[in-house]
Design a protein around this motif. Sequence first.
Motif, PDB file in Angstrom:
ATOM      1  N   VAL A 194       0.883  -1.377  -0.279  1.00  0.00           N
ATOM      2  CA  VAL A 194       0.230  -0.246   0.582  1.00  0.00           C
ATOM      3  C   VAL A 194       1.164   1.254   0.197  1.00  0.00           C
ATOM      4  O   VAL A 194       0.871   2.162  -0.487  1.00  0.00           O
ATOM      5  N   VAL A 195       1.740   0.997   1.165  1.00  0.00           N
ATOM      6  CA  VAL A 195       2.906   2.228   0.352  1.00  0.00           C
ATOM      7  C   VAL A 195       3.633   2.099  -0.677  1.00  0.00           C
ATOM      8  O   VAL A 195       3.801   3.525  -1.212  1.00  0.00           O
ATOM      9  N   PHE A 196       4.125   1.424  -1.319  1.00  0.00           N
ATOM     10  CA  PHE A 196       5.055   1.533  -2.186  1.00  0.00           C
ATOM     11  C   PHE A 196       3.621   2.690  -3.310  1.00  0.00           C
ATOM     12  O   PHE A 196       3.474   2.851  -4.313  1.00  0.00           O
ATOM     13  N   GLY A 197       2.215   1.890  -3.097  1.00  0.00           N
ATOM     14  CA  GLY A 197       1.099   1.604  -4.111  1.00  0.00           C
ATOM     15  C   GLY A 197       0.944   4.290  -4.260  1.00  0.00           C
ATOM     16  O   GLY A 197       0.995   3.958  -5.274  1.00  0.00           O
ATOM     17  N   LEU A 198       1.313   3.844  -3.475  1.00  0.00           N
ATOM     18  CA  LEU A 198       0.819   5.639  -2.493  1.00  0.00           C
ATOM     19  C   LEU A 198       2.064   6.730  -3.537  1.00  0.00           C
ATOM     20  O   LEU A 198       1.955   7.247  -3.791  1.00  0.00           O
ATOM     21  N   LEU A 199       3.229   6.104  -2.786  1.00  0.00           N
ATOM     22  CA  LEU A 199       4.560   6.642  -3.446  1.00  0.00           C
ATOM     23  C   LEU A 199       4.576   6.675  -5.509  1.00  0.00           C
ATOM     24  O   LEU A 199       4.876   7.890  -5.262  1.00  0.00           O
ATOM     25  N   VAL A 200       4.175   5.564  -5.817  1.00  0.00           N
ATOM     26  CA  VAL A 200       4.138   6.168  -7.361  1.00  0.00           C
ATOM     27  C   VAL A 200       2.764   7.120  -7.287  1.00  0.00           C
ATOM     28  O   VAL A 200       3.395   7.851  -8.343  1.00  0.00           O
ATOM     29  N   VAL A 201       1.565   6.701  -7.029  1.00  0.00           N
ATOM     30  CA  VAL A 201       0.778   7.534  -7.246  1.00  0.00           C
ATOM     31  C   VAL A 201       1.446   9.170  -7.053  1.00  0.00           C
ATOM     32  O   VAL A 201       0.720   9.416  -8.344  1.00  0.00           O
ATOM     33  N   CYS A 202       1.714   9.170  -5.949  1.00  0.00           N
ATOM     34  CA  CYS A 202       1.581  10.585  -5.975  1.00  0.00           C
ATOM     35  C   CYS A 202       3.098  11.030  -6.244  1.00  0.00           C
ATOM     36  O   CYS A 202       2.921  12.231  -6.565  1.00  0.00           O
TER      37      CYS A 202
ATOM     38  N   SER B 231      -0.242   8.692 -12.569  1.00  0.00           N
ATOM     39  CA  SER B 231      -0.626  10.037 -12.651  1.00  0.00           C
ATOM     40  C   SER B 231      -1.949  10.369 -12.995  1.00  0.00           C
ATOM     41  O   SER B 231      -2.095  12.245 -12.177  1.00  0.00           O
ATOM     42  N   ILE B 232      -2.667  10.227 -13.445  1.00  0.00           N
ATOM     43  CA  ILE B 232      -4.276  10.330 -13.462  1.00  0.00           C
ATOM     44  C   ILE B 232      -4.807  10.574 -12.055  1.00  0.00           C
ATOM     45  O   ILE B 232      -5.787  10.888 -11.985  1.00  0.00           O
ATOM     46  N   ILE B 233      -4.562   9.040 -11.816  1.00  0.00           N
ATOM     47  CA  ILE B 233      -5.433   8.871 -10.571  1.00  0.00           C
ATOM     48  C   ILE B 233      -4.930   9.815  -9.898  1.00  0.00           C
ATOM     49  O   ILE B 233      -5.978  10.849  -8.854  1.00  0.00           O
ATOM     50  N   GLY B 234      -3.932  10.527  -9.821  1.00  0.00           N
ATOM     51  CA  GLY B 234      -3.019  11.024  -8.632  1.00  0.00           C
ATOM     52  C   GLY B 234      -3.975  12.554  -8.256  1.00  0.00           C
ATOM     53  O   GLY B 234      -4.045  13.488  -7.663  1.00  0.00           O
ATOM     54  N   THR B 235      -3.581  12.675 -10.070  1.00  0.00           N
ATOM     55  CA  THR B 235      -4.120  14.035 -10.285  1.00  0.00           C
ATOM     56  C   THR B 235      -6.344  14.497  -9.914  1.00  0.00           C
ATOM     57  O   THR B 235      -6.053  15.326  -9.268  1.00  0.00           O
ATOM     58  N   ARG B 236      -6.702  13.512 -10.039  1.00  0.00           N
ATOM     59  CA  ARG B 236      -8.187  13.625 -10.333  1.00  0.00           C
ATOM     60  C   ARG B 236      -8.796  13.204  -8.882  1.00  0.00           C
ATOM     61  O   ARG B 236      -9.713  13.614  -8.415  1.00  0.00           O
ATOM     62  N   LEU B 237      -8.118  12.497  -7.830  1.00  0.00           N
ATOM     63  CA  LEU B 237      -8.214  12.211  -6.301  1.00  0.00           C
ATOM     64  C   LEU B 237      -7.437  12.193  -5.471  1.00  0.00           C
ATOM     65  O   LEU B 237      -6.814  11.716  -4.479  1.00  0.00           O
ATOM     66  N   HIS B 238      -7.196  13.445  -5.634  1.00  0.00           N
ATOM     67  CA  HIS B 238      -6.158  14.324  -5.376  1.00  0.00           C
ATOM     68  C   HIS B 238      -6.182  14.116  -3.875  1.00  0.00           C
ATOM     69  O   HIS B 238      -6.289  14.106  -2.477  1.00  0.00           O
ATOM     70  N   LEU B 239      -8.223  14.622  -3.456  1.00  0.00           N
ATOM     71  CA  LEU B 239      -8.233  14.752  -2.156  1.00  0.00           C
ATOM     72  C   LEU B 239      -7.889  13.017  -1.418  1.00  0.00           C
ATOM     73  O   LEU B 239      -7.517  12.417  -0.013  1.00  0.00           O
ATOM     74  N   PHE B 240      -8.575  12.399  -1.730  1.00  0.00           N
ATOM     75  CA  PHE B 240      -8.660  11.275  -1.640  1.00  0.00           C
ATOM     76  C   PHE B 240      -7.364  10.129  -0.887  1.00  0.00           C
ATOM     77  O   PHE B 240      -6.474   9.179  -0.444  1.00  0.00           O
ATOM     78  N   THR B 241      -5.891  10.452  -2.614  1.00  0.00           N
ATOM     79  CA  THR B 241      -4.980  10.153  -1.580  1.00  0.00           C
ATOM     80  C   THR B 241      -3.958  10.561  -0.841  1.00  0.00           C
ATOM     81  O   THR B 241      -2.710  10.377  -0.092  1.00  0.00           O
TER      82      THR B 241
END
Length: 74
Positions: free
Chosen positions: A11-19, A49-59
């Motif tokens: 989960v941490v790795f996925g969050l770091l990739v998205v951010c 990058s699309i996920i991190g940009t569109r869902l920035h609050l949840f990220t």
Amino acid sequence: MTNAYSFDGLVVFGLLVVCTCAYMRRVPRLKQWFLSEKKGFFGVFYKASIIGTRLHLFTALSCVFMAVYIMFLK
């Protein structure tokens, strides 16, 4: 310290990739160099990058929650 083979580490790795990909999408030179491919292996980074940009609050909330979990509960 989390390892990559536990669920927490994934989960941490996925969050770091998205951010990281969302940040790189905001920098013009990095965007055209790194996120120009939309299919294949590098397409994963484009989609992150699309996920991190569109869902920035949840990220951001997920990053804060994981930080609190790792620092105080684990």
